[in-house]
Design a protein around this motif. Structure first.
Motif, PDB file in Angstrom:
ATOM      1  N   LYS A  13      56.201  14.416  12.566  1.00  0.00           N
ATOM      2  CA  LYS A  13      54.938  15.165  12.655  1.00  0.00           C
ATOM      3  C   LYS A  13      54.190  14.964  11.339  1.00  0.00           C
ATOM      4  CE  LYS A  13      52.788  18.913  14.679  1.00  0.00           C
ATOM      5  NZ  LYS A  13      52.697  19.473  15.967  1.00  0.00           N
ATOM      6  N   PRO A  14      53.413  13.890  11.227  1.00  0.00           N
ATOM      7  CA  PRO A  14      52.771  13.542   9.956  1.00  0.00           C
ATOM      8  C   PRO A  14      51.681  14.519   9.542  1.00  0.00           C
ATOM      9  CG  PRO A  14      52.367  11.844  11.629  1.00  0.00           C
ATOM     10  CD  PRO A  14      53.151  12.926  12.277  1.00  0.00           C
ATOM     11  N   VAL A  15      51.564  14.693   8.222  1.00  0.00           N
ATOM     12  CA  VAL A  15      50.466  15.481   7.665  1.00  0.00           C
ATOM     13  C   VAL A  15      49.372  14.566   7.128  1.00  0.00           C
ATOM     14  CG1 VAL A  15      51.849  17.519   7.129  1.00  0.00           C
ATOM     15  CG2 VAL A  15      51.620  15.728   5.430  1.00  0.00           C
ATOM     16  N   VAL A  16      49.692  13.276   6.997  1.00  0.00           N
ATOM     17  CA  VAL A  16      48.748  12.284   6.488  1.00  0.00           C
ATOM     18  C   VAL A  16      48.628  11.160   7.510  1.00  0.00           C
ATOM     19  CG1 VAL A  16      48.323  10.595   4.648  1.00  0.00           C
ATOM     20  CG2 VAL A  16      49.338  12.808   4.089  1.00  0.00           C
ATOM     21  N   ALA A  17      47.406  10.739   7.779  1.00  0.00           N
ATOM     22  CA  ALA A  17      47.143   9.612   8.677  1.00  0.00           C
ATOM     23  C   ALA A  17      46.587   8.446   7.856  1.00  0.00           C
ATOM     24  CB  ALA A  17      46.135  10.014   9.750  1.00  0.00           C
ATOM     25  N   GLY A  18      46.722   7.249   8.397  1.00  0.00           N
ATOM     26  CA  GLY A  18      46.077   6.089   7.803  1.00  0.00           C
ATOM     27  C   GLY A  18      46.953   5.200   6.953  1.00  0.00           C
ATOM     28  N   LEU A  19      48.204   5.586   6.723  1.00  0.00           N
ATOM     29  CA  LEU A  19      49.115   4.723   5.968  1.00  0.00           C
ATOM     30  C   LEU A  19      49.650   3.673   6.926  1.00  0.00           C
ATOM     31  CD1 LEU A  19      50.479   4.286   3.216  1.00  0.00           C
ATOM     32  CD2 LEU A  19      52.367   5.690   4.030  1.00  0.00           C
ATOM     33  N   LEU A  45      43.916  13.648   6.096  1.00  0.00           N
ATOM     34  CA  LEU A  45      44.811  14.679   6.609  1.00  0.00           C
ATOM     35  C   LEU A  45      44.746  14.725   8.126  1.00  0.00           C
ATOM     36  CD1 LEU A  45      44.218  17.715   4.234  1.00  0.00           C
ATOM     37  CD2 LEU A  45      46.266  16.317   4.407  1.00  0.00           C
ATOM     38  N   THR A  46      45.884  14.985   8.741  1.00  0.00           N
ATOM     39  CA  THR A  46      45.913  15.232  10.180  1.00  0.00           C
ATOM     40  C   THR A  46      45.584  16.700  10.421  1.00  0.00           C
ATOM     41  OG1 THR A  46      48.250  15.837  10.149  1.00  0.00           O
ATOM     42  CG2 THR A  46      47.739  13.490  10.490  1.00  0.00           C
ATOM     43  N   ASP A  47      45.396  17.084  11.671  1.00  0.00           N
ATOM     44  CA  ASP A  47      45.198  18.505  11.989  1.00  0.00           C
ATOM     45  C   ASP A  47      46.409  19.317  11.531  1.00  0.00           C
ATOM     46  OD1 ASP A  47      42.711  18.042  13.114  1.00  0.00           O
ATOM     47  OD2 ASP A  47      43.493  17.910  15.169  1.00  0.00           O
ATOM     48  N   PHE A  48      47.602  18.745  11.718  1.00  0.00           N
ATOM     49  CA  PHE A  48      48.814  19.413  11.267  1.00  0.00           C
ATOM     50  C   PHE A  48      48.812  19.554   9.746  1.00  0.00           C
ATOM     51  CE2 PHE A  48      53.398  19.023  10.012  1.00  0.00           C
ATOM     52  CZ  PHE A  48      53.783  20.294  10.415  1.00  0.00           C
ATOM     53  N   GLY A  49      48.358  18.535   9.045  1.00  0.00           N
ATOM     54  CA  GLY A  49      48.261  18.590   7.586  1.00  0.00           C
ATOM     55  C   GLY A  49      47.330  19.696   7.118  1.00  0.00           C
ATOM     56  N   ARG A  50      46.207  19.854   7.808  1.00  0.00           N
ATOM     57  CA  ARG A  50      45.277  20.947   7.457  1.00  0.00           C
ATOM     58  C   ARG A  50      45.926  22.304   7.716  1.00  0.00           C
ATOM     59  NH1 ARG A  50      41.763  16.874   8.643  1.00  0.00           N
ATOM     60  NH2 ARG A  50      41.724  17.083  10.888  1.00  0.00           N
ATOM     61  N   ALA A  51      46.707  22.403   8.800  1.00  0.00           N
ATOM     62  CA  ALA A  51      47.396  23.662   9.102  1.00  0.00           C
ATOM     63  C   ALA A  51      48.466  23.965   8.048  1.00  0.00           C
ATOM     64  CB  ALA A  51      48.017  23.601  10.498  1.00  0.00           C
ATOM     65  N   VAL A  52      49.156  22.940   7.555  1.00  0.00           N
ATOM     66  CA  VAL A  52      50.153  23.145   6.498  1.00  0.00           C
ATOM     67  C   VAL A  52      49.455  23.635   5.230  1.00  0.00           C
ATOM     68  CG1 VAL A  52      51.790  21.963   4.967  1.00  0.00           C
ATOM     69  CG2 VAL A  52      51.842  21.513   7.426  1.00  0.00           C
ATOM     70  N   ALA A  54      46.766  25.275   5.015  1.00  0.00           N
ATOM     71  CA  ALA A  54      46.266  26.634   5.247  1.00  0.00           C
ATOM     72  C   ALA A  54      47.408  27.643   5.402  1.00  0.00           C
ATOM     73  CB  ALA A  54      45.371  26.652   6.485  1.00  0.00           C
ATOM     74  N   HIS A  55      48.650  27.182   5.213  1.00  0.00           N
ATOM     75  CA  HIS A  55      49.846  28.034   5.352  1.00  0.00           C
ATOM     76  C   HIS A  55      50.013  28.578   6.765  1.00  0.00           C
ATOM     77  CE1 HIS A  55      50.441  27.978   0.991  1.00  0.00           C
ATOM     78  NE2 HIS A  55      49.134  28.127   0.904  1.00  0.00           N
ATOM     79  N   GLN A  56      49.501  27.848   7.752  1.00  0.00           N
ATOM     80  CA  GLN A  56      49.664  28.238   9.152  1.00  0.00           C
ATOM     81  C   GLN A  56      50.850  27.520   9.798  1.00  0.00           C
ATOM     82  OE1 GLN A  56      45.819  26.984  10.435  1.00  0.00           O
ATOM     83  NE2 GLN A  56      44.853  28.943   9.948  1.00  0.00           N
ATOM     84  N   GLU A  57      51.300  26.434   9.201  1.00  0.00           N
ATOM     85  CA  GLU A  57      52.440  25.657   9.681  1.00  0.00           C
ATOM     86  C   GLU A  57      53.358  25.360   8.509  1.00  0.00           C
ATOM     87  OE1 GLU A  57      53.632  24.702  12.472  1.00  0.00           O
ATOM     88  OE2 GLU A  57      52.019  24.785  13.929  1.00  0.00           O
ATOM     89  N   ASP A  58      54.590  25.007   8.820  1.00  0.00           N
ATOM     90  CA  ASP A  58      55.595  24.682   7.811  1.00  0.00           C
ATOM     91  C   ASP A  58      56.062  23.245   8.047  1.00  0.00           C
ATOM     92  OD1 ASP A  58      57.871  24.363   6.250  1.00  0.00           O
ATOM     93  OD2 ASP A  58      58.609  26.386   6.641  1.00  0.00           O
ATOM     94  N   PHE A  59      55.792  22.382   7.096  1.00  0.00           N
ATOM     95  CA  PHE A  59      56.143  20.964   7.219  1.00  0.00           C
ATOM     96  C   PHE A  59      57.622  20.775   7.552  1.00  0.00           C
ATOM     97  CE2 PHE A  59      57.683  16.990   5.405  1.00  0.00           C
ATOM     98  CZ  PHE A  59      56.819  16.078   5.973  1.00  0.00           C
ATOM     99  N   SER A  60      58.493  21.523   6.894  1.00  0.00           N
ATOM    100  CA  SER A  60      59.932  21.307   7.050  1.00  0.00           C
ATOM    101  C   SER A  60      60.474  21.761   8.402  1.00  0.00           C
ATOM    102  CB  SER A  60      60.704  21.997   5.930  1.00  0.00           C
ATOM    103  OG  SER A  60      60.603  23.393   6.039  1.00  0.00           O
ATOM    104  N   ARG A  61      59.723  22.506   9.154  1.00  0.00           N
ATOM    105  CA  ARG A  61      60.171  22.900  10.492  1.00  0.00           C
ATOM    106  C   ARG A  61      59.954  21.789  11.513  1.00  0.00           C
ATOM    107  NH1 ARG A  61      58.137  28.907   9.984  1.00  0.00           N
ATOM    108  NH2 ARG A  61      59.882  29.661   8.758  1.00  0.00           N
ATOM    109  N   HIS A  62      59.163  20.798  11.159  1.00  0.00           N
ATOM    110  CA  HIS A  62      58.826  19.714  12.087  1.00  0.00           C
ATOM    111  C   HIS A  62      59.299  18.344  11.616  1.00  0.00           C
ATOM    112  CE1 HIS A  62      56.130  22.372  14.393  1.00  0.00           C
ATOM    113  NE2 HIS A  62      55.850  22.886  13.216  1.00  0.00           N
ATOM    114  N   ASN A  63      59.735  18.245  10.365  1.00  0.00           N
ATOM    115  CA  ASN A  63      60.092  16.958   9.776  1.00  0.00           C
ATOM    116  C   ASN A  63      61.399  17.072   8.997  1.00  0.00           C
ATOM    117  OD1 ASN A  63      57.588  15.147  10.193  1.00  0.00           O
ATOM    118  ND2 ASN A  63      56.743  17.096   9.485  1.00  0.00           N
ATOM    119  N   PRO A  64      62.218  16.014   9.020  1.00  0.00           N
ATOM    120  CA  PRO A  64      63.476  16.061   8.268  1.00  0.00           C
ATOM    121  C   PRO A  64      63.231  15.951   6.763  1.00  0.00           C
ATOM    122  CG  PRO A  64      63.196  13.910   9.284  1.00  0.00           C
ATOM    123  CD  PRO A  64      62.067  14.778   9.777  1.00  0.00           C
TER     124      PRO A  64
END
Length: 89
Positions: A13-19, A45-52, A54-64
């Motif tokens: 679940k990437p937080v950065v797009a374009g790499l 930034l992805t939508d998920f990255g913006r949510a992370v 904004a403290h609305q999502e947690d990166f570590s809950r979706h990515n190893p």
């Protein structure tokens, strides 16, 4: 630094797009080819990255998480964070 960015961009679940996705197949020792991919990349930034952010999502809950930091092996089960105090997730 590249491996951290790749983890942000190429994980489940990437937080950065374009790499450049071709980094998945280029040998880690082939620094010239990897550098060329980085130069061509246009990051955002992805939508998920913006949510992370904004403290609305947690990166570590979706990515190893599996890396060393400050002499400590960090994993999803052993991940510490800084806030006002050092806390478990």
């Amino acid at each position: 630094m590249g491996s951290l960015l790749e983890g942000l961009a190429l994980g489940p679940k990437p937080v950065v797009a374009g790499l450049g996705d071709e980094l998945r197949t280029i040998d880690r020792e082939n620094l010239r080819a990897r550098h060329e991919v980085y130069l061509r990349s246009r990051l955002s930034l992805t939508d998920f990255g913006r949510a992370v952010l904004a403290h609305q999502e947690d990166f570590s809950r979706h990515n190893p998480i599996d890396r060393w930091g400050g002499g400590t092996h960090l994993t999803n089960d052993r991940l510490w964070r800084y806030g006002n105090v050092l806390t478990k997730p």
